[in-house]
Write an enzyme that holds these catalytic residues in place. Sequence first.
Site, PDB file in Angstrom:
ATOM      1  N   LEU A  65      -6.037 -12.816   6.345  1.00 35.38           N
ATOM      2  CA  LEU A  65      -5.578 -11.540   6.787  1.00 35.38           C
ATOM      3  C   LEU A  65      -6.409 -10.540   5.817  1.00 35.38           C
ATOM      4  CD1 LEU A  65      -1.511 -12.264   6.503  1.00 35.38           C
ATOM      5  CD2 LEU A  65      -3.043 -11.780   8.730  1.00 35.38           C
ATOM      6  N   PRO A  66      -6.241  -9.176   6.092  1.00 33.54           N
ATOM      7  CA  PRO A  66      -7.281  -8.178   5.392  1.00 33.54           C
ATOM      8  C   PRO A  66      -7.225  -7.851   4.144  1.00 33.54           C
ATOM      9  CG  PRO A  66      -6.424  -7.149   7.551  1.00 33.54           C
ATOM     10  CD  PRO A  66      -5.783  -8.599   7.445  1.00 33.54           C
ATOM     11  N   LYS A 169     -12.988 -16.260  -6.317  1.00 28.89           N
ATOM     12  CA  LYS A 169     -13.528 -15.740  -5.305  1.00 28.89           C
ATOM     13  C   LYS A 169     -14.255 -14.591  -5.383  1.00 28.89           C
ATOM     14  CE  LYS A 169     -14.998 -14.421  -0.988  1.00 28.89           C
ATOM     15  NZ  LYS A 169     -14.068 -14.237   0.257  1.00 28.89           N
ATOM     16  N   LYS A 244     -15.131  -4.378  -0.549  1.00 27.08           N
ATOM     17  CA  LYS A 244     -13.644  -4.759  -0.540  1.00 27.08           C
ATOM     18  C   LYS A 244     -13.672  -5.702  -1.691  1.00 27.08           C
ATOM     19  CE  LYS A 244     -10.122  -7.544   1.239  1.00 27.08           C
ATOM     20  NZ  LYS A 244     -10.060  -8.659   2.076  1.00 27.08           N
TER      21      LYS A 244
END
Length: 295
Positions: A65-66, A169, A244
């Site tokens: 998901l975003p 990450k 992001k």
Amino acid sequence: MTRIAFIGLGNMGGGMAANQAKAGHEVSAFDLSAVALEHAAAAGCHPAASAALAVAGADVVITMLPAGPHVRAVYQDEIAPNAKPGALFIDCSTIDVESARAVAAQVTALGFRFADAPVSGGATGAEAGTLAFMVGCAQADFAAIEAVLAPMAKAVIRAGDHGAGQAAKICNNMVLGISMIGVCEAFALAEKLGLDPERFFEIASKSSGQCWSLTSYAPWPGLVETAPSNRDYQGGFATAMMLKDLKLAQEAAAKAGATTPLGAQAEALYALFDRLGAGGKDFSAILQLFRGVAP
């Protein structure tokens, strides 16, 4: 056959779900996009009318998901209330560490197993089943998680407990964003100095400047066949997504009291590039910013 629910079928999730179906699993898939559901059906998945219906009866639920708010909401409102007892939840989204830990605490308190398992490898890796997964989970759950992720992976590494996958990450992608800027600056300078890009690539790739951003993902066209630079920077890892991740890294650094000046500068440069209209292009296209070429 494992019954898998896959929620989120975008550029990454679509290929990942397809590889689960290809591996012989029964995949119930959901996305808000009708087109994404059509592609999933063509790849052997079974489209569901909602996330709640997708997870009903599933042994494993995988989400892609975003952002953090989406992950928190879907686990609270759709997944946890409808999943069968003891199901394994794996969130492959790239989100903030706090959200990952909050969701883990919520669902494990209800008796579910949970892992945050963000990925590296881009859309190409998602389609090829060659992603690298960075997993935050309980040690006792890792073997089961590794087995589930295998059809989508070239590497599955446990980073630590819940939240550690997300930490790994964002740190990894901060390195990537910074190193790509360095490589792009060097190519732009080499061009200004009259140095042939192919000769520079040959020299740097065999010298101390060698790095993944140079030799596996060269931003200058014609040097690495599989790099997005050969496709007008289409596909790959979008500038908006890199931005992001760099924002997540800076938010985490602020909360942890860490000093990351190069990470902050990388975020600023990608934010500028995004505002110039390059958000949909691969992040290596930032080469054009340093060359003074419109994206």
